[in-house]
Design a protein around this motif. Structure first.
Motif, PDB file in Angstrom:
ATOM      1  N   LEU A 184       1.040  -1.179  -0.111  1.00 17.31           N
ATOM      2  CA  LEU A 184       0.023   0.117   0.024  1.00 17.31           C
ATOM      3  C   LEU A 184       0.928   1.211   0.014  1.00 17.31           C
ATOM      4  N   VAL A 185       1.855   1.313   0.764  1.00 13.90           N
ATOM      5  CA  VAL A 185       2.760   2.458   1.001  1.00 13.90           C
ATOM      6  C   VAL A 185       3.394   2.708  -0.400  1.00 13.90           C
ATOM      7  N   THR A 186       3.900   1.566  -0.896  1.00 12.31           N
ATOM      8  CA  THR A 186       4.489   1.752  -2.459  1.00 12.31           C
ATOM      9  C   THR A 186       3.508   2.439  -3.359  1.00 12.31           C
ATOM     10  N   ALA A 187       2.256   1.867  -3.411  1.00  7.96           N
ATOM     11  CA  ALA A 187       1.245   1.995  -4.412  1.00  7.96           C
ATOM     12  C   ALA A 187       0.842   3.661  -4.091  1.00  7.96           C
ATOM     13  N   LEU A 188       0.615   4.074  -3.062  1.00  8.22           N
ATOM     14  CA  LEU A 188       0.058   5.490  -2.561  1.00  8.22           C
ATOM     15  C   LEU A 188       1.132   6.319  -2.954  1.00  8.22           C
ATOM     16  N   THR A 189       2.414   5.997  -2.749  1.00  9.93           N
ATOM     17  CA  THR A 189       3.413   6.787  -3.224  1.00  9.93           C
ATOM     18  C   THR A 189       3.625   7.002  -4.644  1.00  9.93           C
ATOM     19  N   ARG A 190       3.304   5.930  -5.244  1.00 13.36           N
ATOM     20  CA  ARG A 190       3.363   5.900  -6.909  1.00 13.36           C
ATOM     21  C   ARG A 190       1.835   7.074  -7.176  1.00 13.36           C
ATOM     22  N   GLN A 191       0.820   6.771  -6.633  1.00 11.55           N
ATOM     23  CA  GLN A 191      -0.206   7.758  -6.700  1.00 11.55           C
ATOM     24  C   GLN A 191       0.072   8.998  -6.644  1.00 11.55           C
ATOM     25  N   LEU A 192       0.772   9.336  -5.721  1.00 13.01           N
ATOM     26  CA  LEU A 192       1.028  11.009  -5.355  1.00 13.01           C
ATOM     27  C   LEU A 192       2.207  11.130  -6.236  1.00 13.01           C
ATOM     28  N   ARG A 193       2.814  10.133  -7.147  1.00  7.87           N
ATOM     29  CA  ARG A 193       3.740  10.687  -8.184  1.00  7.87           C
ATOM     30  C   ARG A 193       5.110  11.202  -7.426  1.00  7.87           C
ATOM     31  N   GLY A 194       5.150  10.376  -6.374  1.00 10.16           N
ATOM     32  CA  GLY A 194       6.348  10.973  -5.343  1.00 10.16           C
ATOM     33  C   GLY A 194       7.431   9.653  -5.409  1.00 10.16           C
ATOM     34  N   THR A 195       8.258  10.069  -4.278  1.00  9.24           N
ATOM     35  CA  THR A 195       9.392   8.847  -4.143  1.00  9.24           C
ATOM     36  C   THR A 195       9.456   8.666  -2.600  1.00  9.24           C
ATOM     37  N   MET A 196       9.914   7.457  -2.125  1.00 11.68           N
ATOM     38  CA  MET A 196      10.051   7.237  -0.904  1.00 11.68           C
ATOM     39  C   MET A 196      11.475   6.704  -0.458  1.00 11.68           C
ATOM     40  N   THR A 197      12.193   7.115   0.480  1.00 10.37           N
ATOM     41  CA  THR A 197      13.486   6.708   1.023  1.00 10.37           C
ATOM     42  C   THR A 197      13.365   6.024   2.345  1.00 10.37           C
ATOM     43  N   THR A 198      14.120   5.253   2.864  1.00  8.40           N
ATOM     44  CA  THR A 198      14.245   4.830   4.148  1.00  8.40           C
ATOM     45  C   THR A 198      15.623   4.887   4.666  1.00  8.40           C
ATOM     46  N   GLY A 199      15.611   4.976   6.112  1.00 12.51           N
ATOM     47  CA  GLY A 199      16.979   5.061   6.434  1.00 12.51           C
ATOM     48  C   GLY A 199      16.797   4.938   8.344  1.00 12.51           C
ATOM     49  N   THR A 200      17.910   5.655   8.976  1.00 13.20           N
ATOM     50  CA  THR A 200      17.904   5.621  10.308  1.00 13.20           C
ATOM     51  C   THR A 200      17.768   6.755  10.905  1.00 13.20           C
ATOM     52  N   SER A 201      16.990   7.244  11.786  1.00 17.40           N
ATOM     53  CA  SER A 201      16.475   8.289  12.491  1.00 17.40           C
ATOM     54  C   SER A 201      17.814   8.780  13.244  1.00 17.40           C
ATOM     55  N   ILE A 202      18.300  10.118  13.010  1.00 20.13           N
ATOM     56  CA  ILE A 202      19.628  10.446  13.745  1.00 20.13           C
ATOM     57  C   ILE A 202      19.011  11.033  15.078  1.00 20.13           C
ATOM     58  N   SER A 203      18.038  11.637  15.309  1.00 15.97           N
ATOM     59  CA  SER A 203      17.322  12.191  16.413  1.00 15.97           C
ATOM     60  C   SER A 203      16.836  11.292  17.419  1.00 15.97           C
ATOM     61  N   LEU A 204      16.172  10.040  16.689  1.00 12.99           N
ATOM     62  CA  LEU A 204      15.597   9.081  17.830  1.00 12.99           C
ATOM     63  C   LEU A 204      16.146   7.914  17.486  1.00 12.99           C
ATOM     64  N   GLY A 205      16.982   7.446  16.410  1.00 10.94           N
ATOM     65  CA  GLY A 205      17.853   6.328  16.620  1.00 10.94           C
ATOM     66  C   GLY A 205      17.072   4.891  15.823  1.00 10.94           C
ATOM     67  N   GLY A 206      16.041   5.239  15.408  1.00  5.62           N
ATOM     68  CA  GLY A 206      15.022   4.169  14.967  1.00  5.62           C
ATOM     69  C   GLY A 206      15.003   4.038  13.408  1.00  5.62           C
ATOM     70  N   ALA A 207      13.850   3.810  13.053  1.00  3.44           N
ATOM     71  CA  ALA A 207      13.492   3.717  11.552  1.00  3.44           C
ATOM     72  C   ALA A 207      13.240   5.253  10.971  1.00  3.44           C
ATOM     73  N   LEU A 208      13.374   5.467   9.888  1.00  6.99           N
ATOM     74  CA  LEU A 208      13.237   6.727   9.061  1.00  6.99           C
ATOM     75  C   LEU A 208      12.484   6.517   8.009  1.00  6.99           C
ATOM     76  N   VAL A 209      11.214   7.023   7.501  1.00  4.66           N
ATOM     77  CA  VAL A 209      10.806   7.356   6.171  1.00  4.66           C
ATOM     78  C   VAL A 209      10.416   8.459   5.838  1.00  4.66           C
ATOM     79  N   THR A 210      10.566   8.669   4.644  1.00  2.00           N
ATOM     80  CA  THR A 210      10.495  10.025   4.061  1.00  2.00           C
ATOM     81  C   THR A 210       9.993   9.828   2.679  1.00  2.00           C
TER      82      THR A 210
END
Length: 358
Positions: A325-351
């Motif tokens: 769903l996340v992938t499909a919705l990002t595509r519907q918005l004509r956007g891009t998604m990146t993942t990584g590590t949160s610097i401030s919280l130290g966990g998962a990061l999705v942009t």
């Protein structure tokens, strides 16, 4: 200088006119005629002066003043002619006539020069015709203005009717989604516990869509949604349903999304927040969500203090419905998604970055 003035008004060298005119009736006719002409001449410049002062917008008022001076001097010569009947100040009379002649020539010269320009001025008849045309145009404008106001009133009524219709549509869509959510809720009690989570997640997704229609139904602006208020409402329900104490930070001040963006972005937000709530197992879970504008794009960032994303996430993105769903919705918005590590919280990061205009 004094001798010159004395000689100017001296009558010693001349005989008065009365010495040449023996008949009294002729003398009196001269006196009465010159007196009448002089008084008439004097009345003209004073009338012109009063007229010019009253009409400050009058064109070429200097010509009226020059003409008035000429008439005034002409009248003065007639009064002097009465004087020289008895007191022969012919030198003064000659000087006065010379001055009058000079002013007369100047008046004639400027008048001749002025006539072509004066002929270009509009006549009273032309002004009257212009006024009639202006009055006609004013009446036409009034009629047009009345028609425009009437049309504006009709458009306003149609817009109000359209707003009522759109609100009714949002209201009915929200009610239908609520019915579907209620049916899923009834179904949850009849499925095995291991399958109940899928029904609950589907309910949350439906609730996320229903919330958009509910807020659009309740707001005056039917075209755009206050997304920060929306995210706070959805987050409150999801956190309450999780039964956990979560330190949640949401910021999206001033951002309003249209319906075409609000629905997929709302579902995207619901999936990412659900994912953070599901996988953040800390005793004090922290989740930070930020939606901001960067140039011509929106940027949605979700980060937490849970586990980081696995390195092979991209190769596993079709393993779960949430990631699909996340992938499909990002595509519907004509956007891009990146993942990584949160610097401030130290966990998962999705942009997720998507354009402001679809």
């Amino acid at each position: 200088m004094f001798e010159w003035f004395e000689k100017l008004f001296s009558a010693a060298d001349f005989a008065p006119h009365i010495a040449c005119i023996r008949e009294p009736s002729v003398i009196w006719m001269h006196i009465i005629a010159d007196l009448m002409i002089g008084i008439a001449y004097y009345s003209i410049p004073f009338s012109l002066l009063k007229f010019v002062k009253s009409r400050k917008d009058l064109a070429y008022n200097w010509m009226f003043q020059l003409f008035g001076l000429f008439i005034f001097l002409c009248g003065t010569t007639h009064f002097v002619q009465i004087w020289v009947l008895y007191y022969p100040v012919y030198r003064f009379e000659s000087l006065l006539k010379l001055i009058t002649g000079i002013i007369s020539v100047m008046t004639a010269y400027f008048l001749i020069r002025l006539i072509p320009t004066a002929l270009k001025l509009r006549s009273p008849k032309e002004f009257e015709e212009s006024n009639k045309r202006l009055e006609k145009e004013v009446q036409e404008h009034k009629v047009t203005l009345g028609e425009l106001r009437s049309a504006q009133g009709e458009l306003q009524e149609r817009l109000q009717e359209k707003d009522v219709l759109i609100k009714e549509i949002h209201h009915r869509v929200k009610n239908n989604l609520q019915i579907i959510s209620s049916l899923l809720n009834l179904q949850v009690s009849k499925v095995p516990r291991e399958n109940a989570e899928a029904f609950t997640q589907s309910q949350n997704r439906i609730q996320a869509m229903a919330m958009i229609h509910q807020m659009l139904y309740q707001t005056r602006d039917l075209a755009r949604l206050d997304f920060e208020t929306y995210m706070n409402e959805i987050a409150k329900e999801l956190v309450t349903a999780s039964g956990r104490m979560v330190e949640l930070s949401i910021h999206a001040a001033g951002i309003r999304l249209d319906v075409d963006q609000a629905v997929p972005c709302g579902l995207l937000f619901n999936e990412l927040l659900t994912n953070s709530l599901k996988y953040t197992k800390n005793e004090k879970p922290k989740i930070s969500i930020l939606l901001k504008i960067i140039n011509d794009n929106y940027e949605l960032t979700v980060e937490d203090n849970g586990p980081e994303f696995p390195p092979d996430l991209k190769t596993r993105q079709n393993d779960t419905l949430g990631l699909q769903l996340v992938t499909a919705l990002t595509r519907q918005l004509r956007g891009t998604m990146t993942t990584g590590t949160s610097i401030s919280l130290g966990g998962a990061l999705v942009t997720v970055t998507f354009p402001r205009e679809l």
